[in-house]
Design a protein around this motif. Structure first.
Motif, short mmCIF file in Angstrom:
data_model
loop_
_atom_site.label_atom_id
_atom_site.label_comp_id
_atom_site.label_asym_id
_atom_site.label_seq_id
_atom_site.Cartn_x
_atom_site.Cartn_y
_atom_site.Cartn_z
N THR A 14 0.85 -1.15 0.08
CA THR A 14 -0.04 -0.01 0.05
C THR A 14 0.94 1.01 -0.08
N PRO A 15 0.68 2.12 -0.99
CA PRO A 15 1.60 3.32 -1.03
C PRO A 15 1.26 4.29 0.02
N THR A 16 2.37 4.88 0.78
CA THR A 16 2.27 5.88 1.79
C THR A 16 1.87 7.10 1.32
N GLN A 17 1.84 8.11 2.01
CA GLN A 17 1.39 9.53 1.66
C GLN A 17 2.78 9.88 0.99
N LYS A 18 3.88 9.92 1.29
CA LYS A 18 5.34 10.35 0.91
C LYS A 18 5.29 9.83 -0.70
N PHE A 19 4.67 8.62 -0.96
CA PHE A 19 4.60 8.19 -2.16
C PHE A 19 3.78 8.92 -3.23
N TRP A 20 2.48 9.08 -2.70
CA TRP A 20 1.52 9.85 -3.43
C TRP A 20 2.05 11.56 -3.48
N MET A 55 14.26 -7.26 0.06
CA MET A 55 15.39 -6.64 -0.53
C MET A 55 15.29 -7.22 -1.96
N LYS A 56 14.95 -8.63 -2.06
CA LYS A 56 14.79 -8.99 -3.41
C LYS A 56 14.25 -8.14 -4.45
N TYR A 57 12.92 -7.94 -3.94
CA TYR A 57 11.83 -7.57 -4.67
C TYR A 57 11.56 -6.00 -4.61
N MET A 58 12.08 -5.37 -3.65
CA MET A 58 11.51 -3.78 -3.35
C MET A 58 11.83 -3.12 -4.71
N SER A 86 10.13 1.38 3.23
CA SER A 86 8.98 1.54 4.12
C SER A 86 8.77 3.03 4.03
N ASP A 87 9.42 3.87 3.74
CA ASP A 87 9.01 5.41 3.66
C ASP A 87 8.17 5.69 2.56
#
Length: 108
Positions: A14-20, A55-58, A86-87
């Motif tokens: 789920t995207p965070t507000q920082k992403f948006w 780490m493999k998929y991020m 995670s940010d």
């Protein structure tokens, strides 16, 4: 109705507000943002080390999340650590995937 357990685990993103905040200028239909649903990424079944799997998929997940929303090139901060990831995304790793639909999954 028979349900089938699929031999996969998942990462729910789920995207965070920082992403948006970063992506919003690149999104044409901004009314979509409040209705964005989480995305499930199927991964290998045996997850013993969640950090290693993340780490493999991020980087792939980050690119896919951006590409779902815009065709423009958008660069987020470099994803070197799980804290960076995670940010931009909240995530959950789970081990049970059950298919409720009896029809076979089509392969592309």
């Amino acid at each position: 109705m028979t349900m089938k357990t699929i031999n996969r685990a998942y990462i729910k993103i789920t995207p965070t507000q920082k992403f948006w905040n970063i992506l919003e200028p690149y999104i044409e239909d901004k009314e979509f943002i409040p209705f964005h649903e989480p995305t499930l990424y199927l991964i290998e079944e045996d997850v013993w080390d969640e950090d290693q799997v993340l780490m493999k998929y991020m980087k792939k997940i980050t690119l896919n999340e951006i590409n779902q929303l815009t065709e423009q090139h958008v660069s987020l901060e470099e994803m070197e650590h799980i804290a960076d990831f995670s940010d931009f995304f909240s995530f959950e790793i789970g081990g049970n995937v059950v298919d409720c639909i009896s029809a076979p999954i089509e392969r592309l």
